[in-house]
Scaffold this active site. Structure first.
Site, PDB file in Angstrom:
ATOM      1  CE  LYS A 213      27.720  -3.666  14.148  1.00  0.00           C
ATOM      2  NZ  LYS A 213      28.016  -4.516  12.987  1.00  0.00           N
ATOM      3  CE  LYS A 266      29.866  -5.574  16.854  1.00  0.00           C
ATOM      4  NZ  LYS A 266      29.731  -5.941  15.491  1.00  0.00           N
TER       5      LYS A 266
HETATM    6  C1  PBG Z   1      30.171  -6.023  10.487  1.00  0.00           C
HETATM    7  C2  PBG Z   1      30.724  -6.136  11.865  1.00  0.00           C
HETATM    8  C3  PBG Z   1      31.559  -5.264  12.571  1.00  0.00           C
HETATM    9  C4  PBG Z   1      31.873  -5.884  13.775  1.00  0.00           C
HETATM   10  C5  PBG Z   1      31.186  -7.097  13.786  1.00  0.00           C
HETATM   11  N1  PBG Z   1      30.468  -7.219  12.608  1.00  0.00           N
HETATM   12  C6  PBG Z   1      32.167  -3.979  12.161  1.00  0.00           C
HETATM   13  C7  PBG Z   1      31.340  -2.786  12.075  1.00  0.00           C
HETATM   14  O1  PBG Z   1      30.119  -2.801  12.288  1.00  0.00           O
HETATM   15  O2  PBG Z   1      31.939  -1.781  11.704  1.00  0.00           O
HETATM   16  C8  PBG Z   1      32.784  -5.352  14.830  1.00  0.00           C
HETATM   17  C9  PBG Z   1      33.399  -6.390  15.714  1.00  0.00           C
HETATM   18  C10 PBG Z   1      34.581  -5.932  16.484  1.00  0.00           C
HETATM   19  O3  PBG Z   1      34.916  -4.741  16.559  1.00  0.00           O
HETATM   20  O4  PBG Z   1      35.224  -6.805  17.080  1.00  0.00           O
HETATM   21  N2  PBG Z   1      29.218  -5.049  10.305  1.00  0.00           N
END
Ligand code: PBG
Length: 344
Positions: A213, A266
């Site tokens: 991520k 992601k």
């Molecule tokens: C929670 C989370 C996030 C997303 C998924 N889980 C936000 C972040 O990390 O700031 C983002 C998903 C999206 O942008 O569609 N941590």
């Protein structure tokens, strides 16, 4: 004589003799039926997972301005949306919760009567033929918007976060989640969740690890939707530098070793190389998350008439699958499932 025994010159001659004529790749592009027959990547609704933002209350459907077609919904409406997706053959839903109140520890994330937990119970009661996934994170629940409690040094305290994440995953498992999906990017989060789940008798609850991520600018619209923008600083102290691919593979290897059942990359389109590398290196199912910013760009350009949003969405999701993802989380899941039904 084998090709290996031929001289370079003879081999060239042999190849020239063997070839019946110029290669014409257009032969297989001639008709729609031929193109269908040789298509390498096919989308199926069962690969698609729809995110749902679940808020307190009942009968609520509150549109999210930066994500046309997506809304914050109360648990009762979330169950209706899940039912609709199941009717279209969709694979699953991933739930994000909005709390009634936020605090420093993100207490409501692990509340048995929280919005996600409520929605999970309703969806389970409806016995829908789809998978329920709970996003396991604290940023929507903390008043500072970070993914774990803040320590004395002003940064997220890793091990305190693990305790909160494990308690959150347990409450989600109790509410009936098939899969918990830790997204906080804390070190050791998969092992912490696996240990807590097993100790409590939830050895059947799977873990989808947001292993790779990146600290991405493409999460912007999500943070509006979930009200989870950090109140100070940013997430670069725990999410990965988007410049790093080898580090992403280390994260994935660690998460796999800690017991992850599914690995998630992601954002998806900016991470196609990681999806391909993960597919080649690991034998776990690979998921990819087409995040809020990727969806918002497609929708915004579509609204302006600059691209055909349907064709562009199918092309982007197709590319994510071509790269190696077998599961795609996308805000367009229901829409795509509908298009796939039409096309049949
Ligand atoms: C929670 C989370 C996030 C997303 C998924 N889980 C936000 C972040 O990390 O700031 C983002 C998903 C999206 O942008 O569609 N941590």
């Amino acid at each position: 004589m084998t090709t290996a025994q031929l001289s370079a010159e003879q081999a060239t001659d042999a190849a020239a003799v063997a070839l019946p004529g110029p290669v014409r790749l257009r032969r297989l592009r001639r008709t729609p039926a031929l193109r269908d027959l040789v298509r390498e990547t096919r989308l199926h609704p069962s690969m698609l997972v729809a995110p749902l933002f679940v808020c307190p209350g009942s009968g609520v459907r509150e549109p999210i301005s930066s994500m046309p077609g997506v809304a914050r919904v109360s648990a009762d409406i979330a169950a209706e949306d899940a039912e609709r997706l199941a009717g279209l053959g969709g694979g699953g839903v991933i739930l994000f919760g909005l709390p009634r109140t936020k605090d420093a520890l993100g207490t409501e994330a692990s509340a048995d009567d929280g919005s996600i937990q409520d929605a999970l119970r309703r969806i389970r009661a409806a016995a829908l033929p789809l998978v329920t996934i709970a996003d396991t994170c604290l940023c929507e629940y903390t008043d500072h918007g970070h993914c774990g409690p803040i320590g004395a040094d002003g940064t997220v305290e890793n091990d305190a976060a693990l305790e909160r994440l494990a308690a959150t995953a347990l409450s989600q498992a109790r509410a009936g989640a098939d899969i918990v999906a830790p997204s906080a990017m804390m070190d050791g989060q998969v092992a912490a969740l696996r240990g807590a789940l097993d100790a409590a008798g939830f050895s059947g609850t799977a873990i989808m690890a947001y292993a790779a991520k990146h600290a991405s600018a493409f999460y912007g619209p999500f943070r509006e939707a979930a009200g989870s923008a950090p109140a100070f600083g940013d997430r670069r102290g725990y999410q990965m530098d988007p410049a790093n691919g080898r580090e992403a593979l280390r994260e994935m290897a660690l998460d796999a070793a800690e017991g992850a059942d599914i690995l998630l990359v992601k954002p998806a389109l900016p991470g196609l190389d990681l999806i391909a590398a993960a597919r080649a290196r690991f034998d776990l199912p690979i998921a990819a998350y087409q995040v809020s910013g990727e969806y918002a760009m497609l929708r915004a350009a579509g609204e302006r008439g600059w691209i055909d949003p349907r064709a562009a969405t199918m092309e982007a999701v197709g590319a994510i699958v071509r790269a190696g993802a077998g599961i795609v989380i996308t805000y367009a899941a229901a829409e795509i499932a509908g298009w796939l039904q039409e096309a049949r």
